[in-house]
Design a protein around this motif. Structure first.
Motif, PDB file in Angstrom:
ATOM      1  N   VAL A 183       0.849  -1.189   0.000  1.00  0.00           N
ATOM      2  CA  VAL A 183       0.000   0.000   0.000  1.00  0.00           C
ATOM      3  C   VAL A 183       0.886   1.241   0.000  1.00  0.00           C
ATOM      4  O   VAL A 183       1.667   1.449   0.931  1.00  0.00           O
ATOM      5  N   GLU A 184       0.788   2.065  -1.046  1.00  0.00           N
ATOM      6  CA  GLU A 184       1.651   3.243  -1.232  1.00  0.00           C
ATOM      7  C   GLU A 184       0.795   4.466  -1.508  1.00  0.00           C
ATOM      8  O   GLU A 184       0.340   4.659  -2.633  1.00  0.00           O
ATOM      9  N   PHE A 185       0.558   5.303  -0.484  1.00  0.00           N
ATOM     10  CA  PHE A 185      -0.239   6.506  -0.693  1.00  0.00           C
ATOM     11  C   PHE A 185       0.321   7.737   0.022  1.00  0.00           C
ATOM     12  O   PHE A 185      -0.310   8.796   0.005  1.00  0.00           O
ATOM     13  N   ALA A 186       1.477   7.649   0.662  1.00  0.00           N
ATOM     14  CA  ALA A 186       1.950   8.742   1.507  1.00  0.00           C
ATOM     15  C   ALA A 186       2.175  10.034   0.738  1.00  0.00           C
ATOM     16  O   ALA A 186       1.946  11.127   1.263  1.00  0.00           O
ATOM     17  N   VAL A 187       2.627   9.946  -0.508  1.00  0.00           N
ATOM     18  CA  VAL A 187       2.887  11.153  -1.290  1.00  0.00           C
ATOM     19  C   VAL A 187       1.594  11.868  -1.665  1.00  0.00           C
ATOM     20  O   VAL A 187       1.512  13.099  -1.611  1.00  0.00           O
ATOM     21  N   ASN A 188       0.569  11.132  -2.035  1.00  0.00           N
ATOM     22  CA  ASN A 188      -0.675  11.756  -2.500  1.00  0.00           C
ATOM     23  C   ASN A 188      -1.644  12.101  -1.385  1.00  0.00           C
ATOM     24  O   ASN A 188      -2.519  12.945  -1.574  1.00  0.00           O
ATOM     25  N   ASP A 189      -1.540  11.435  -0.245  1.00  0.00           N
ATOM     26  CA  ASP A 189      -2.481  11.710   0.836  1.00  0.00           C
ATOM     27  C   ASP A 189      -2.189  13.065   1.479  1.00  0.00           C
ATOM     28  O   ASP A 189      -1.063  13.548   1.472  1.00  0.00           O
ATOM     29  N   GLY A 190      -3.232  13.649   2.074  1.00  0.00           N
ATOM     30  CA  GLY A 190      -3.036  14.919   2.752  1.00  0.00           C
ATOM     31  C   GLY A 190      -4.308  15.455   3.373  1.00  0.00           C
ATOM     32  O   GLY A 190      -4.307  16.517   3.957  1.00  0.00           O
ATOM     33  N   GLY A 191      -5.397  14.730   3.251  1.00  0.00           N
ATOM     34  CA  GLY A 191      -6.655  15.167   3.830  1.00  0.00           C
ATOM     35  C   GLY A 191      -6.744  14.843   5.306  1.00  0.00           C
ATOM     36  O   GLY A 191      -5.822  14.278   5.904  1.00  0.00           O
ATOM     37  N   PRO A 192      -7.872  15.164   5.934  1.00  0.00           N
ATOM     38  CA  PRO A 192      -8.016  14.976   7.382  1.00  0.00           C
ATOM     39  C   PRO A 192      -8.400  13.568   7.801  1.00  0.00           C
ATOM     40  O   PRO A 192      -8.561  13.315   8.992  1.00  0.00           O
ATOM     41  N   TYR A 193      -8.545  12.643   6.839  1.00  0.00           N
ATOM     42  CA  TYR A 193      -9.080  11.326   7.186  1.00  0.00           C
ATOM     43  C   TYR A 193      -8.108  10.185   6.847  1.00  0.00           C
ATOM     44  O   TYR A 193      -8.534   9.081   6.527  1.00  0.00           O
ATOM     45  N   VAL A 194      -6.815  10.438   6.921  1.00  0.00           N
ATOM     46  CA  VAL A 194      -5.831   9.407   6.564  1.00  0.00           C
ATOM     47  C   VAL A 194      -5.953   8.194   7.482  1.00  0.00           C
ATOM     48  O   VAL A 194      -5.902   7.050   7.019  1.00  0.00           O
ATOM     49  N   HIS A 195      -6.110   8.421   8.787  1.00  0.00           N
ATOM     50  CA  HIS A 195      -6.290   7.291   9.702  1.00  0.00           C
ATOM     51  C   HIS A 195      -7.495   6.446   9.282  1.00  0.00           C
ATOM     52  O   HIS A 195      -7.428   5.210   9.238  1.00  0.00           O
ATOM     53  N   GLN A 196      -8.599   7.128   8.983  1.00  0.00           N
ATOM     54  CA  GLN A 196      -9.846   6.417   8.678  1.00  0.00           C
ATOM     55  C   GLN A 196      -9.759   5.657   7.353  1.00  0.00           C
ATOM     56  O   GLN A 196     -10.255   4.535   7.237  1.00  0.00           O
ATOM     57  N   THR A 197      -9.150   6.282   6.341  1.00  0.00           N
ATOM     58  CA  THR A 197      -9.083   5.630   5.033  1.00  0.00           C
ATOM     59  C   THR A 197      -8.104   4.462   5.039  1.00  0.00           C
ATOM     60  O   THR A 197      -8.402   3.388   4.504  1.00  0.00           O
ATOM     61  N   MET A 198      -6.941   4.660   5.642  1.00  0.00           N
ATOM     62  CA  MET A 198      -5.959   3.575   5.690  1.00  0.00           C
ATOM     63  C   MET A 198      -6.470   2.409   6.534  1.00  0.00           C
ATOM     64  O   MET A 198      -6.269   1.238   6.194  1.00  0.00           O
TER      65      MET A 198
END
Length: 420
Positions: A116-131
């Motif tokens: 799972v590779e999303f650290a570069v594109n993520d930035g919203g307030p729900y990273v904990h919830q989505t991951m």
């Protein structure tokens, strides 16, 4: 491409950065083994067959990059194993879209391991919830599937990473990884070391730096023979440690880290929703745009007549649309529960060509809701919008249409009776 910081995103970064000052996970380590990848390596050593899913953005999708290079390494190390890969990378997207497309793009093919590779594109307030939603969906589908988080780097992250600290999205992901015992690999450690030693240039043209490694041309996407190679070497070092644990077990679905996680995320075909006005079903047609995106949107509809609308009745807390942005696109006027309409343009400064895109409506209180997405009669000043970007418009005829496309409804919840 990293997401632009909105006010909400900035608040997320500030709050997480303050928390990071005392967070024991907030340190750069090339890998954290945790519970490892025991089921994957047990099956790999037995000769397979097995499937590796690579789930992320454009860095993962890149042909010949760390995805292809790492598959080749696994095949060389375990020549008796039959290894299949899933390329589930979609450029410019984060875990917020990922959690919705996971079942269709990944789990439908029954992977043994999911990177799972999303650290570069993520930035919203729900990273904990989505991951966390991604993790729980995977293990609900098959508790024997192993998961590994991988973190790539971009130029805007360097000031934080060079201090030995994690970028905020990485730290949020580490919280989830730690909670569930998921291994993680920081692919950029050697990149940072070589940069510090003066042996690497993060952004540039190779012919301008003949005595150095040039990581990327755009500050984000690694060059195949340098940046991607360094990523692969980091992953290999981690895999050489992780393969020591090959005693299979089923991953328990423990209590969630966040009670409002997005494990109930789902895709719903827009083609099956009630529609008014003139919508064209582009499924199984030779329409050039539909053909280009058929793998991503096998069920695609289009409307150009203002007032044509899609109606959504659902019981839940969030809805969004997975669609297209491009030169012939206009905008939606969206009403939620009868409130004043808000416009959602499907054209931006990059829209000299068509690309898949998505947008979310505001998060709602859990419960019944009615949403109407209507093709707007308001015209966009497309040339003014393009002037804010770096692209040349080209043939102006392609901008004359003001269409709205729709492929998938993004839903946290479930549809209710659509005929009321």
């Amino acid at each position: 491409m990293p997401l632009r910081l909105t006010g909400v995103m900035l608040l997320f970064f500030v709050s997480l950065s303050l928390h990071a000052q005392t967070d024991s996970l907030n340190s750069m380590q090339e890998y954290r083994i945790r519970q490892g990848l025991p089921n994957f390596f047990a099956k790999l050593k037995s000769g397979g067959p097995l499937t590796i899913a690579y789930f992320g953005g454009s860095i993962t999708a890149a042909s010949g990059g760390w995805r292809d290079q790492s598959v080749k390494w696994f095949q060389q190390q375990y020549p008796q194993a039959q290894i299949k890969q899933i390329n589930a990378g979609v450029g410019g997207t984060g875990s917020d879209l990922g959690v919705f497309r996971l079942r269709r793009d990944v789990l439908s093919q029954q992977p043994d391991l999911v990177f799972v590779e999303f650290a570069v594109n993520d930035g919203g307030p729900y990273v904990h919830q989505t991951m966390e939603g991604i993790v729980r969906q995977i293990w609900k589908a098959n508790p024997s599937t192993d998961i590994c988080f991988v973190y790539t780097v971009a130029g805007n992250m360097l000031p934080v990473l060079q201090q030995g600290q994690l970028w905020p999205t990485m730290l949020a992901m580490e919280h989830i990884a730690q909670h569930y015992g998921i291994p993680s690999v920081q692919l950029g450690m050697q990149v940072l070391a070589l940069l510090k030693e003066g042996k690497l240039v993060f952004q540039g043209k190779p012919d301008q730096y003949p005595d150095k490694l040039v990581f990327s041309g755009d500050n984000i996407h690694p060059n195949t023979t340098t940046g991607h190679r360094l990523y692969t070497e980091a992953l290999v070092r981690a895999m050489q440690q992780l393969r020591n644990n090959d005693q299979p077990f089923k991953h328990p679905l423990i209590d969630p880290y966040t009670k409002d996680n997005w494990e109930d995320a789902q895709l719903v075909a827009v083609k099956d929703l009630p529609r008014t006005g003139q919508w064209i079903d582009l499924s199984n047609t030779n329409d050039s745009v539909a053909v280009q995106f058929r793998q991503r949107f096998p069920l695609l509809v289009k409307a150009t007549q203002p007032g044509s609308s899609l109606q959504i009745r659902f019981n839940g807390r969030l809805a969004g649309l997975y669609d297209l942005v491009g030169p012939g696109c206009g905008q939606y006027d969206v009403t939620i529960d009868g409130q004043a309409a808000k416009s959602y343009p499907r054209f931006d400064r990059h829209a000299v060509y068509y690309r898949s895109h998505y947008f979310f409506l505001p998060l709602l209180d859990a419960g019944p809701h009615t949403i109407n997405l209507e093709v707007s009669a308001k015209k966009l000043d497309k040339m003014a919008i393009l002037k804010t970007g770096d692209n040349q418009p080209g043939n102006l005829d392609k901008y004359k249409e003001d269409a709205c496309y729709a492929g998938w409804l993004l839903l946290l919840g479930s549809l209710t009776n659509q005929n009321k």
